[in-house]
Design a protein around this motif. Structure first.
Motif, PDB file in Angstrom:
ATOM      1  N   ILE A 258       0.870  -1.169   0.000  1.00 47.07           N
ATOM      2  CA  ILE A 258       0.000   0.000   0.000  1.00 47.07           C
ATOM      3  C   ILE A 258       0.904   1.215   0.000  1.00 47.07           C
ATOM      4  CG2 ILE A 258      -1.810   1.270   1.221  1.00 47.07           C
ATOM      5  CD1 ILE A 258      -2.485  -1.426   2.638  1.00 47.07           C
ATOM      6  N   THR A 259       0.796   2.034  -1.034  1.00 46.67           N
ATOM      7  CA  THR A 259       1.609   3.236  -1.151  1.00 46.67           C
ATOM      8  C   THR A 259       0.722   4.455  -0.980  1.00 46.67           C
ATOM      9  OG1 THR A 259       3.025   2.097  -2.748  1.00 46.67           O
ATOM     10  CG2 THR A 259       3.248   4.492  -2.619  1.00 46.67           C
ATOM     11  N   VAL A 260       1.161   5.395  -0.171  1.00 45.31           N
ATOM     12  CA  VAL A 260       0.434   6.642   0.053  1.00 45.31           C
ATOM     13  C   VAL A 260       1.111   7.748  -0.731  1.00 45.31           C
ATOM     14  CG1 VAL A 260      -0.183   8.373   1.787  1.00 45.31           C
ATOM     15  CG2 VAL A 260      -0.351   5.955   2.341  1.00 45.31           C
TER      16      VAL A 260
ATOM     17  N   GLN B 171      -1.931   3.341   8.894  1.00 44.10           N
ATOM     18  CA  GLN B 171      -1.514   2.154   9.632  1.00 44.10           C
ATOM     19  C   GLN B 171      -2.272   2.039  10.961  1.00 44.10           C
ATOM     20  OE1 GLN B 171       2.676   1.928  10.578  1.00 44.10           O
ATOM     21  NE2 GLN B 171       2.540  -0.257  11.010  1.00 44.10           N
ATOM     22  N   GLN B 172      -2.391   3.138  11.690  1.00 41.23           N
ATOM     23  CA  GLN B 172      -3.127   3.117  12.955  1.00 41.23           C
ATOM     24  C   GLN B 172      -4.602   2.780  12.734  1.00 41.23           C
ATOM     25  OE1 GLN B 172      -2.170   6.992  14.477  1.00 41.23           O
ATOM     26  NE2 GLN B 172      -0.201   6.330  15.298  1.00 41.23           N
ATOM     27  N   TRP B 173      -5.179   3.324  11.667  1.00 41.46           N
ATOM     28  CA  TRP B 173      -6.585   3.062  11.326  1.00 41.46           C
ATOM     29  C   TRP B 173      -6.782   1.567  11.078  1.00 41.46           C
ATOM     30  CZ3 TRP B 173     -10.390   6.970  10.484  1.00 41.46           C
ATOM     31  CH2 TRP B 173     -11.584   6.544   9.897  1.00 41.46           C
ATOM     32  N   LEU B 174      -5.876   0.971  10.300  1.00 46.25           N
ATOM     33  CA  LEU B 174      -5.978  -0.450   9.970  1.00 46.25           C
ATOM     34  C   LEU B 174      -5.788  -1.329  11.206  1.00 46.25           C
ATOM     35  CD1 LEU B 174      -3.986  -0.410   6.620  1.00 46.25           C
ATOM     36  CD2 LEU B 174      -6.457  -0.710   6.874  1.00 46.25           C
ATOM     37  N   LEU B 175      -4.872  -0.947  12.060  1.00 41.84           N
ATOM     38  CA  LEU B 175      -4.599  -1.742  13.260  1.00 41.84           C
ATOM     39  C   LEU B 175      -5.758  -1.711  14.254  1.00 41.84           C
ATOM     40  CD1 LEU B 175      -0.840  -0.892  13.841  1.00 41.84           C
ATOM     41  CD2 LEU B 175      -1.808  -3.085  13.060  1.00 41.84           C
TER      42      LEU B 175
ATOM     43  N   ARG C  72       6.126  -1.744   8.012  1.00 43.71           N
ATOM     44  CA  ARG C  72       6.666  -0.632   7.224  1.00 43.71           C
ATOM     45  C   ARG C  72       8.160  -0.864   7.074  1.00 43.71           C
ATOM     46  NH1 ARG C  72       4.733   4.931   9.609  1.00 43.71           N
ATOM     47  NH2 ARG C  72       6.088   5.669   7.982  1.00 43.71           N
ATOM     48  N   PRO C  73       8.611  -1.123   5.857  1.00 44.77           N
ATOM     49  CA  PRO C  73      10.039  -1.338   5.664  1.00 44.77           C
ATOM     50  C   PRO C  73      10.818  -0.052   5.924  1.00 44.77           C
ATOM     51  CG  PRO C  73       8.910  -1.278   3.549  1.00 44.77           C
ATOM     52  CD  PRO C  73       7.854  -1.210   4.619  1.00 44.77           C
ATOM     53  N   ALA C  74      12.073  -0.210   6.291  1.00 43.47           N
ATOM     54  CA  ALA C  74      12.927   0.956   6.506  1.00 43.47           C
ATOM     55  C   ALA C  74      13.071   1.712   5.189  1.00 43.47           C
ATOM     56  CB  ALA C  74      14.288   0.515   7.014  1.00 43.47           C
ATOM     57  N   PRO C  75      13.075   3.041   5.246  1.00 40.54           N
ATOM     58  CA  PRO C  75      13.225   3.821   4.014  1.00 40.54           C
ATOM     59  C   PRO C  75      14.608   3.637   3.406  1.00 40.54           C
ATOM     60  CG  PRO C  75      13.274   5.248   5.924  1.00 40.54           C
ATOM     61  CD  PRO C  75      12.953   3.871   6.416  1.00 40.54           C
ATOM     62  N   VAL C  76      14.652   3.730   2.103  1.00 40.30           N
ATOM     63  CA  VAL C  76      15.914   3.644   1.385  1.00 40.30           C
ATOM     64  C   VAL C  76      16.436   5.056   1.187  1.00 40.30           C
ATOM     65  CG1 VAL C  76      17.010   2.928  -0.771  1.00 40.30           C
ATOM     66  CG2 VAL C  76      15.156   1.556   0.207  1.00 40.30           C
ATOM     67  N   THR C  77      17.655   5.311   1.640  1.00 38.72           N
ATOM     68  CA  THR C  77      18.241   6.635   1.466  1.00 38.72           C
ATOM     69  C   THR C  77      19.289   6.577   0.369  1.00 38.72           C
ATOM     70  OG1 THR C  77      19.830   6.198   3.224  1.00 38.72           O
ATOM     71  CG2 THR C  77      17.834   7.377   3.840  1.00 38.72           C
TER      72      THR C  77
ATOM     73  N   LEU D 195       3.383   0.627   3.033  1.00 40.71           N
ATOM     74  CA  LEU D 195       2.956  -0.246   4.109  1.00 40.71           C
ATOM     75  C   LEU D 195       2.745  -1.611   3.466  1.00 40.71           C
ATOM     76  CD1 LEU D 195       1.942  -0.473   7.068  1.00 40.71           C
ATOM     77  CD2 LEU D 195      -0.318   0.184   6.210  1.00 40.71           C
ATOM     78  N   LEU D 196       3.338  -2.642   4.040  1.00 36.22           N
ATOM     79  CA  LEU D 196       3.161  -3.992   3.530  1.00 36.22           C
ATOM     80  C   LEU D 196       2.099  -4.695   4.354  1.00 36.22           C
ATOM     81  CD1 LEU D 196       6.920  -4.975   3.114  1.00 36.22           C
ATOM     82  CD2 LEU D 196       5.377  -4.071   1.377  1.00 36.22           C
ATOM     83  N   ALA D 197       1.210  -5.402   3.667  1.00 29.82           N
ATOM     84  CA  ALA D 197       0.160  -6.166   4.341  1.00 29.82           C
ATOM     85  C   ALA D 197       0.268  -7.620   3.910  1.00 29.82           C
ATOM     86  CB  ALA D 197      -1.215  -5.606   3.988  1.00 29.82           C
ATOM     87  N   SER D 198       0.299  -8.520   4.879  1.00 30.47           N
ATOM     88  CA  SER D 198       0.369  -9.958   4.602  1.00 30.47           C
ATOM     89  C   SER D 198      -0.821 -10.634   5.263  1.00 30.47           C
ATOM     90  CB  SER D 198       1.660 -10.549   5.178  1.00 30.47           C
ATOM     91  OG  SER D 198       2.777  -9.946   4.594  1.00 30.47           O
TER      92      SER D 198
END
Length: 125
Positions: A5-7, A20-24, A36-41, A53-56
């Motif tokens: 899920i990309t915002v 994420q809080q809404w879904l939880l 939520r994977p760590a951001p790539v810099t 946000l990854l959903a499994s």
């Protein structure tokens, strides 16, 4: 099933945290694992912002509940926000102004578990 899920908004970090809080908080999504994977810099960046946000989850109605919950969150936003739901077999991008965002999201989620020989679908709204 794993989906991304990309915002896309002017305040990605705040909107992603809100989603994420809404879904939880949704009891029907307790079996879904959200990460939520760590951001790539990149070189020269001061820091990174994760916008995904990854959903499994497995079968059993979680996809329909996820579609409905994301749709309600999206329609509750005051500022413009677009959401991209993506799996290995297709994707959809929706915003609150779409007539029925839950139906579009649910259709793409259902396609993720379809027969392997079908072509992936890409939707944009």
């Amino acid at each position: 099933m794993d989906i991304t899920i990309t915002v896309k908004s002017d305040q990605v970090e705040a909107d992603l945290r809100s989603l994420q809080q809404w879904l939880l908080r949704e009891p029907g999504l307790r079996q879904v694992r959200f990460t939520r994977p760590a951001p790539v810099t990149r070189p020269g960046d001061m820091g990174g912002v994760s916008e995904i946000l990854l959903a499994s989850f497995g079968a059993g109605g979680a996809g329909a509940m996820l579609a409905e919950t994301v749709s309600v969150w999206l329609q509750s936003r005051v500022t413009p926000v677009r959401i991209r739901i993506e799996g290995p077999r297709g994707s959809v991008e929706v915003e609150a102004s779409v007539k029925d965002p839950a139906a579009l999201i649910n259709r793409v989620l259902e396609e993720q578990s379809g027969p392997e020989d079908e072509a992936p679908a890409d939707e944009a709204s």
